[in-house]
Design a protein around this motif. Structure first.
Motif, short mmCIF file in Angstrom:
data_model
loop_
_atom_site.label_atom_id
_atom_site.label_comp_id
_atom_site.label_asym_id
_atom_site.label_seq_id
_atom_site.Cartn_x
_atom_site.Cartn_y
_atom_site.Cartn_z
N LEU A 82 3.84 -1.59 3.93
CA LEU A 82 2.64 -2.22 4.48
C LEU A 82 1.99 -3.05 3.38
O LEU A 82 1.44 -2.51 2.42
N ALA A 83 2.08 -4.37 3.52
CA ALA A 83 1.51 -5.27 2.50
C ALA A 83 -0.01 -5.22 2.55
O ALA A 83 -0.62 -5.13 3.62
N SER B 190 -4.69 11.24 0.15
CA SER B 190 -4.50 11.20 1.60
C SER B 190 -3.54 10.08 1.98
O SER B 190 -3.38 9.10 1.25
N ASN B 191 -2.91 10.21 3.14
CA ASN B 191 -2.01 9.18 3.65
C ASN B 191 -2.80 8.08 4.35
O ASN B 191 -3.91 8.32 4.84
N PHE B 192 -2.22 6.90 4.41
CA PHE B 192 -2.92 5.70 4.88
C PHE B 192 -2.26 5.15 6.14
O PHE B 192 -1.04 5.04 6.21
N PHE B 193 -3.08 4.80 7.13
CA PHE B 193 -2.61 4.20 8.38
C PHE B 193 -3.41 2.94 8.68
O PHE B 193 -4.60 2.86 8.36
N ILE C 277 0.84 -1.19 0.00
CA ILE C 277 0.00 0.00 0.00
C ILE C 277 0.88 1.25 0.00
O ILE C 277 1.89 1.31 0.70
N GLU C 278 0.48 2.24 -0.78
CA GLU C 278 1.19 3.52 -0.77
C GLU C 278 0.34 4.59 -0.09
O GLU C 278 0.71 5.15 0.91
N GLU C 279 -0.81 4.89 -0.66
CA GLU C 279 -1.69 5.87 -0.02
C GLU C 279 -3.09 5.74 -0.60
O GLU C 279 -3.33 5.02 -1.56
#
Length: 204
Positions: free
Chosen positions: A108-109, A53-56, A47-49
């Protein structure tokens, strides 16, 4: 709801946000998702984003406990968001009791999302937004739910409440993020000056 899609590095350079909006519009129009989740161009597995928006994600760590993970920015294909940086700082400083495995900026896979307890996105427009579900393409027309969550998770709520409290001045700004742009008395003085200019112009 987010749906993963693979992108190339040239796509990112050409127009990151335009592509995100286009893909999001397509997914929304077909009723399959409200947002697009971008994967790395090399393998299509990390995963990139999410859109602009940014990803968590909060995931179980191999050593036990929960870990807050967001993709790293060093590759240059992810924008280093201000809200992203704020969330990382707050999580590291104040959420150790919830994130006993810590906070990590690492690849993050996509498959890790199947075991996530919380997922959220951050950005200037998104602020901090909880993700209700993540679905992955399955064949030409189908999709498979990888993650589903009703409401906001404990970590998402805790970091959002803290950030919003700082922004609204409801708690001490220990990180010194807030800046006073214009003092109240300056605002009144400037408004008075504008009214004077407007009155003069009307009289002329």
């Amino acid at each position: 709801t987010t749906t993963p899609t693979k992108r190339s590095f040239s796509d990112f350079l050409a127009s990151q946000e335009a592509e995100a909006l286009q893909r999001t519009a397509e997914k929304t129009r077909t009723g399959t998702a409200a947002e697009t989740l971008f994967l790395d161009a090399a393998q299509g597995t990390f995963i990139e984003e999410a859109g602009a928006s940014n990803f968590f994600a909060v995931v179980p760590a191999a050593s036990g406990g929960l870990e807050l993970v967001t993709p790293p920015v060093e590759a240059g294909t992810i924008l280093p968001g201000v809200t992203r940086a704020s969330v990382l700082a707050l999580a590291r400083a104040e959420l150790g009791h919830l994130l006993t495995a810590g906070v990590a900026e690492r690849p993050l896979a996509l498959e890790e999302i199947e075991h996530a307890t919380e997922v959220f996105c951050t950005g200037t427009g998104a602020s901090i937004s909880s993700v209700g579900s993540v679905t992955a393409p399955l064949g030409e027309d189908g999709c498979s739910a990888m993650y589903e969550m009703n409401g906001w998770g404990e970590v998402t709520k805790a970091v959002a409440n803290k950030l919003f409290a700082i922004q609204w001045g409801d708690c001490a700004d220990e990180h010194q993020w807030m800046r006073e742009v214009c003092a109240p008395e300056d605002v009144a003085l400037r408004l008075s000056g504008l009214q004077h200019v407007a009155s003069s112009a009307a009289a002329a």
